[in-house]
Design a protein around this motif. Sequence first.
Motif, PDB file in Angstrom:
ATOM      1  N   HIS A 195       0.842  -1.184   0.000  1.00  0.00           N
ATOM      2  CA  HIS A 195       0.000   0.000   0.000  1.00  0.00           C
ATOM      3  C   HIS A 195       0.883   1.241   0.000  1.00  0.00           C
ATOM      4  N   ALA A 196       0.616   2.173  -0.918  1.00  0.00           N
ATOM      5  CA  ALA A 196       1.484   3.338  -1.092  1.00  0.00           C
ATOM      6  C   ALA A 196       1.520   4.236   0.135  1.00  0.00           C
ATOM      7  N   ASP A 197       0.429   4.300   0.884  1.00  0.00           N
ATOM      8  CA  ASP A 197       0.359   5.206   2.032  1.00  0.00           C
ATOM      9  C   ASP A 197       0.573   4.502   3.366  1.00  0.00           C
ATOM     10  N   LEU A 198       0.105   3.274   3.476  1.00  0.00           N
ATOM     11  CA  LEU A 198       0.197   2.566   4.749  1.00  0.00           C
ATOM     12  C   LEU A 198       1.404   1.642   4.834  1.00  0.00           C
ATOM     13  N   GLY A 199       1.978   1.280   3.679  1.00  0.00           N
ATOM     14  CA  GLY A 199       3.130   0.398   3.681  1.00  0.00           C
ATOM     15  C   GLY A 199       2.810  -1.055   3.981  1.00  0.00           C
ATOM     16  N   MET A 200       1.531  -1.386   4.085  1.00  0.00           N
ATOM     17  CA  MET A 200       1.134  -2.755   4.419  1.00  0.00           C
ATOM     18  C   MET A 200       1.132  -3.624   3.169  1.00  0.00           C
ATOM     19  N   ASP A 201       1.308  -4.932   3.382  1.00  0.00           N
ATOM     20  CA  ASP A 201       1.292  -5.879   2.277  1.00  0.00           C
ATOM     21  C   ASP A 201      -0.136  -6.097   1.795  1.00  0.00           C
ATOM     22  N   LEU A 202      -0.312  -6.116   0.481  1.00  0.00           N
ATOM     23  CA  LEU A 202      -1.607  -6.365  -0.128  1.00  0.00           C
ATOM     24  C   LEU A 202      -1.523  -7.627  -0.971  1.00  0.00           C
ATOM     25  N   ASP A 203      -2.539  -8.470  -0.838  1.00  0.00           N
ATOM     26  CA  ASP A 203      -2.583  -9.707  -1.606  1.00  0.00           C
ATOM     27  C   ASP A 203      -4.021 -10.202  -1.646  1.00  0.00           C
ATOM     28  N   ALA A 204      -4.219 -11.484  -1.908  1.00  0.00           N
ATOM     29  CA  ALA A 204      -5.573 -12.032  -1.977  1.00  0.00           C
ATOM     30  C   ALA A 204      -6.299 -11.907  -0.643  1.00  0.00           C
ATOM     31  N   ARG A 205      -5.565 -12.087   0.460  1.00  0.00           N
ATOM     32  CA  ARG A 205      -6.210 -11.985   1.773  1.00  0.00           C
ATOM     33  C   ARG A 205      -6.767 -10.586   2.004  1.00  0.00           C
ATOM     34  N   SER A 206      -5.977  -9.576   1.715  1.00  0.00           N
ATOM     35  CA  SER A 206      -6.442  -8.203   1.927  1.00  0.00           C
ATOM     36  C   SER A 206      -7.554  -7.865   0.945  1.00  0.00           C
ATOM     37  N   TYR A 207      -7.495  -8.420  -0.271  1.00  0.00           N
ATOM     38  CA  TYR A 207      -8.568  -8.177  -1.246  1.00  0.00           C
ATOM     39  C   TYR A 207      -9.900  -8.655  -0.700  1.00  0.00           C
ATOM     40  N   PHE A 208      -9.931  -9.880  -0.163  1.00  0.00           N
ATOM     41  CA  PHE A 208     -11.184 -10.412   0.356  1.00  0.00           C
ATOM     42  C   PHE A 208     -11.644  -9.707   1.627  1.00  0.00           C
ATOM     43  N   GLY A 209     -10.743  -8.951   2.252  1.00  0.00           N
ATOM     44  CA  GLY A 209     -11.136  -8.195   3.433  1.00  0.00           C
ATOM     45  C   GLY A 209     -11.695  -6.821   3.114  1.00  0.00           C
ATOM     46  N   ARG A 210     -11.506  -6.344   1.889  1.00  0.00           N
ATOM     47  CA  ARG A 210     -11.969  -5.021   1.500  1.00  0.00           C
ATOM     48  C   ARG A 210     -13.473  -5.029   1.278  1.00  0.00           C
ATOM     49  N   ALA A 211     -14.173  -4.063   1.888  1.00  0.00           N
ATOM     50  CA  ALA A 211     -15.631  -4.007   1.794  1.00  0.00           C
ATOM     51  C   ALA A 211     -16.099  -3.756   0.362  1.00  0.00           C
ATOM     52  N   TRP A 212     -15.417  -2.861  -0.348  1.00  0.00           N
ATOM     53  CA  TRP A 212     -15.830  -2.557  -1.719  1.00  0.00           C
ATOM     54  C   TRP A 212     -15.656  -3.778  -2.627  1.00  0.00           C
ATOM     55  N   CYS A 213     -14.591  -4.529  -2.410  1.00  0.00           N
ATOM     56  CA  CYS A 213     -14.376  -5.753  -3.197  1.00  0.00           C
ATOM     57  C   CYS A 213     -15.455  -6.786  -2.878  1.00  0.00           C
ATOM     58  N   ARG A 214     -15.832  -6.885  -1.633  1.00  0.00           N
ATOM     59  CA  ARG A 214     -16.906  -7.801  -1.250  1.00  0.00           C
ATOM     60  C   ARG A 214     -18.228  -7.385  -1.891  1.00  0.00           C
ATOM     61  N   LEU A 215     -18.470  -6.073  -1.941  1.00  0.00           N
ATOM     62  CA  LEU A 215     -19.709  -5.594  -2.545  1.00  0.00           C
ATOM     63  C   LEU A 215     -19.767  -5.962  -4.027  1.00  0.00           C
ATOM     64  N   GLU A 216     -18.654  -5.809  -4.731  1.00  0.00           N
ATOM     65  CA  GLU A 216     -18.626  -6.159  -6.146  1.00  0.00           C
ATOM     66  C   GLU A 216     -18.851  -7.654  -6.346  1.00  0.00           C
ATOM     67  N   GLN A 217     -18.256  -8.460  -5.470  1.00  0.00           N
ATOM     68  CA  GLN A 217     -18.474  -9.908  -5.561  1.00  0.00           C
ATOM     69  C   GLN A 217     -19.937 -10.259  -5.320  1.00  0.00           C
ATOM     70  N   GLN A 272     -18.726 -16.855   3.873  1.00  0.00           N
ATOM     71  CA  GLN A 272     -19.275 -15.941   4.869  1.00  0.00           C
ATOM     72  C   GLN A 272     -18.297 -14.854   5.267  1.00  0.00           C
ATOM     73  N   SER A 273     -17.013 -15.141   5.314  1.00  0.00           N
ATOM     74  CA  SER A 273     -16.057 -14.095   5.681  1.00  0.00           C
ATOM     75  C   SER A 273     -15.760 -13.170   4.510  1.00  0.00           C
ATOM     76  N   ALA A 274     -15.839 -13.707   3.281  1.00  0.00           N
ATOM     77  CA  ALA A 274     -15.483 -12.889   2.131  1.00  0.00           C
ATOM     78  C   ALA A 274     -16.601 -11.970   1.682  1.00  0.00           C
ATOM     79  N   LEU A 275     -17.851 -12.304   1.988  1.00  0.00           N
ATOM     80  CA  LEU A 275     -18.969 -11.540   1.439  1.00  0.00           C
ATOM     81  C   LEU A 275     -19.789 -10.810   2.492  1.00  0.00           C
ATOM     82  N   GLU A 276     -19.335 -10.750   3.714  1.00  0.00           N
ATOM     83  CA  GLU A 276     -20.001  -9.928   4.728  1.00  0.00           C
ATOM     84  C   GLU A 276     -19.550  -8.489   4.509  1.00  0.00           C
ATOM     85  N   VAL A 277     -20.265  -7.797   3.649  1.00  0.00           N
ATOM     86  CA  VAL A 277     -19.801  -6.504   3.143  1.00  0.00           C
ATOM     87  C   VAL A 277     -19.594  -5.492   4.264  1.00  0.00           C
ATOM     88  N   MET A 278     -20.598  -5.322   5.116  1.00  0.00           N
ATOM     89  CA  MET A 278     -20.526  -4.286   6.138  1.00  0.00           C
ATOM     90  C   MET A 278     -19.447  -4.559   7.191  1.00  0.00           C
TER      91      MET A 278
END
Length: 327
Positions: free
Chosen positions: A204-226, A268-274
């Motif tokens: 992540h450019a601002d936070l410096g954290m690692d991004l991968d498939a795990r972080s993708y499935f944790g993102r609310a917007w990505c869950r909403l699209e799924q 259930q963990s990947a699609l709980e948007v809120m």
Amino acid sequence: WELSLSLVEGWPMVSFDFWIQLVLFLFAAGLMGISAACIIIGNVRGAYKRMKRLEAYKIRKKISFVEDCVNNVDRVRFPMCVMALSDFEDLGRLVPHEEARRMGLLTFLDTDEAMKSLAKYTAFVSHQWTGFAHPDSSGSQYNSMVQACKTLSSTQDYSIQWVWVDYFSIPQANADQQQVAIDTLAVYAAHSSVFIAVAPSCKHADLGMDLDARSYFGRAWCRLEQLAYLSANSHLHTMPAFLCSNEGLQPLFSESPGSNGPSYNPWQSALEVMKGNFSCCARGHPDKMPCDKARIVSVMLGTHWRLKCARRDSLGQASRIDTLLEL
């Protein structure tokens, strides 16, 4: 012995006027008490009626809002903006909606019929933003998007000619246009032949954290699209959805939490948007930034209604829809 006390001049005599005055005082005090009680009861009753009217108004507003969400779930409130895959490859990077429009690279599908005409050639590309200001500062996600589309077109039964990506398909400068495009997200997903989740390993450019498939499935917007894609295609026996990560291209969804599939995508963990991660919340809503949770309520309600209808009309896919409705 008996002790008694008395006044030397005897007890004073109470005049008849005193008794009249006492009776009148008690009568007046009683009237005042009754009047005060009536006023208090009237005020309480009035406040109760106002409270009930307010509750009824709130219920009517909620019902009206839900009805609007249901009615709008399949409405084209903002055109579906897609880019030709060849132009996307030549572009070399992700550009915002306004720049792509200025360059003449966007095709605007204004009607349901126009979307259907290109649906079997359109890929819905989902990804996580790698910075607060730009979605792909390193360019790694763009490269993965192009590679995934080319791989699917060459090795699978897909003929991808058009791509939908949020950064250039949804307005970025105009907040009102952006909101109606977000509200139309389920329509865009319904008119795409394949869903591609892009999640290469990067930082992540601002936070410096690692991004991968795990972080993708944790993102609310990505869950909403799924979820929007799943709700639109829940009737399909095999879901045309793929995950593009450092491990390559693989199926995105598994039919049950215990079945084989890509890591980090239990239903259930990947699609709980809120319950997903929102950047606005992570940043503490600076400068009174509105929370993104409020922005997705409309599309969430519409998606829920679509799933309810699909559950009612389901033929053989009830278990998948039931799982989605539990989220």
